[in-house]
Design a protein around this motif. Structure first.
Motif, PDB file in Angstrom:
ATOM      1  N   CYS A  42       0.824  -1.126   0.047  1.00 42.12           N
ATOM      2  CA  CYS A  42      -0.029  -0.011  -0.101  1.00 42.12           C
ATOM      3  C   CYS A  42       0.994   1.260   0.114  1.00 42.12           C
ATOM      4  O   CYS A  42       0.650   2.263   0.828  1.00 42.12           O
ATOM      5  CB  CYS A  42      -0.975   0.046   1.265  1.00 42.12           C
ATOM      6  N   ILE A  43       1.914   1.024  -0.804  1.00 42.42           N
ATOM      7  CA  ILE A  43       2.767   2.427  -0.853  1.00 42.42           C
ATOM      8  C   ILE A  43       2.018   3.519  -1.889  1.00 42.42           C
ATOM      9  O   ILE A  43       1.493   3.160  -2.912  1.00 42.42           O
ATOM     10  CB  ILE A  43       4.108   1.832  -1.411  1.00 42.42           C
ATOM     11  N   LEU A  53       8.072   8.959  -5.905  1.00 40.74           N
ATOM     12  CA  LEU A  53       8.398   7.476  -5.955  1.00 40.74           C
ATOM     13  C   LEU A  53      10.067   7.313  -5.878  1.00 40.74           C
ATOM     14  O   LEU A  53      10.170   6.307  -5.337  1.00 40.74           O
ATOM     15  CB  LEU A  53       7.934   7.310  -7.268  1.00 40.74           C
ATOM     16  N   GLU A  54      10.777   8.112  -6.211  1.00 39.29           N
ATOM     17  CA  GLU A  54      11.935   7.647  -6.143  1.00 39.29           C
ATOM     18  C   GLU A  54      12.633   7.881  -4.687  1.00 39.29           C
ATOM     19  O   GLU A  54      13.295   6.901  -4.156  1.00 39.29           O
ATOM     20  CB  GLU A  54      12.872   8.929  -7.007  1.00 39.29           C
ATOM     21  N   GLN A  55      12.057   8.802  -3.813  1.00 44.38           N
ATOM     22  CA  GLN A  55      12.629   8.793  -2.517  1.00 44.38           C
ATOM     23  C   GLN A  55      11.912   7.741  -1.539  1.00 44.38           C
ATOM     24  O   GLN A  55      12.596   7.432  -0.805  1.00 44.38           O
ATOM     25  CB  GLN A  55      11.930  10.187  -2.100  1.00 44.38           C
ATOM     26  N   GLN A  56      10.583   7.367  -2.195  1.00 46.21           N
ATOM     27  CA  GLN A  56      10.170   6.186  -1.456  1.00 46.21           C
ATOM     28  C   GLN A  56      10.745   5.021  -1.645  1.00 46.21           C
ATOM     29  O   GLN A  56      11.117   4.099  -0.730  1.00 46.21           O
ATOM     30  CB  GLN A  56       8.575   5.981  -1.728  1.00 46.21           C
ATOM     31  N   ASP A  66      12.324  -6.219   0.551  1.00 45.36           N
ATOM     32  CA  ASP A  66      12.649  -6.757  -0.672  1.00 45.36           C
ATOM     33  C   ASP A  66      11.846  -6.181  -1.873  1.00 45.36           C
ATOM     34  O   ASP A  66      12.334  -6.757  -3.050  1.00 45.36           O
ATOM     35  CB  ASP A  66      12.467  -8.193  -0.522  1.00 45.36           C
ATOM     36  N   GLY A  67      10.825  -5.657  -1.677  1.00 44.10           N
ATOM     37  CA  GLY A  67       9.923  -5.358  -2.777  1.00 44.10           C
ATOM     38  C   GLY A  67       8.959  -4.329  -2.196  1.00 44.10           C
ATOM     39  O   GLY A  67       8.799  -4.026  -0.978  1.00 44.10           O
ATOM     40  N   ALA A  68       7.923  -3.841  -3.047  1.00 48.41           N
ATOM     41  CA  ALA A  68       6.899  -2.761  -2.551  1.00 48.41           C
ATOM     42  C   ALA A  68       5.771  -3.291  -3.605  1.00 48.41           C
ATOM     43  O   ALA A  68       5.767  -3.652  -4.744  1.00 48.41           O
ATOM     44  CB  ALA A  68       7.233  -1.434  -2.885  1.00 48.41           C
ATOM     45  N   GLY A  69       4.630  -3.001  -2.872  1.00 48.17           N
ATOM     46  CA  GLY A  69       3.267  -3.388  -3.569  1.00 48.17           C
ATOM     47  C   GLY A  69       2.481  -1.808  -3.576  1.00 48.17           C
ATOM     48  O   GLY A  69       2.201  -1.388  -2.464  1.00 48.17           O
TER      49      GLY A  69
END
Length: 88
Positions: A42-43, A53-56, A66-69
């Motif tokens: 939930c990013i 998005l880059e900063q996050q 390990d990743g993001a959704g």
């Protein structure tokens, strides 16, 4: 009586499976390969600091994810690109 036998059999199989699983706990050498991947979910770009998005992506990498959704399907190419750039 058949129902009781089935229940006892099912319970026995479950307990045997659990005991086999317990025997495997700690059997592996501790290391990154034995750990399940951990994903942030939930990013979105409306966090308290208004990170783009880059900063996050950099923040999530620094925190050890390990990743993001992400939420939604807008900016999918940009979202995937920023995650790829930092190795998520």
């Amino acid at each position: 009586m058949t129902c009781l036998r089935f229940s006892v059999c099912l319970l026995s199989v479950t307990l045997i499976g659990a005991l086999i699983g317990l025997g495997k706990i700690g059997a592996e050498e501790p290391g990154r390969d034995s750990v399940q991947p951990f994903f942030a979910f939930c990013i979105e770009t409306h966090d308290a600091k208004r990170r783009d998005l880059e900063q996050q992506a950099r923040m999530l990498k620094e925190l050890g994810y390990d990743g993001a959704g992400h939420n939604g399907l807008d900016q999918v190419k940009e979202r995937l690109s920023t995650l790829d750039q930092v190795g998520l």
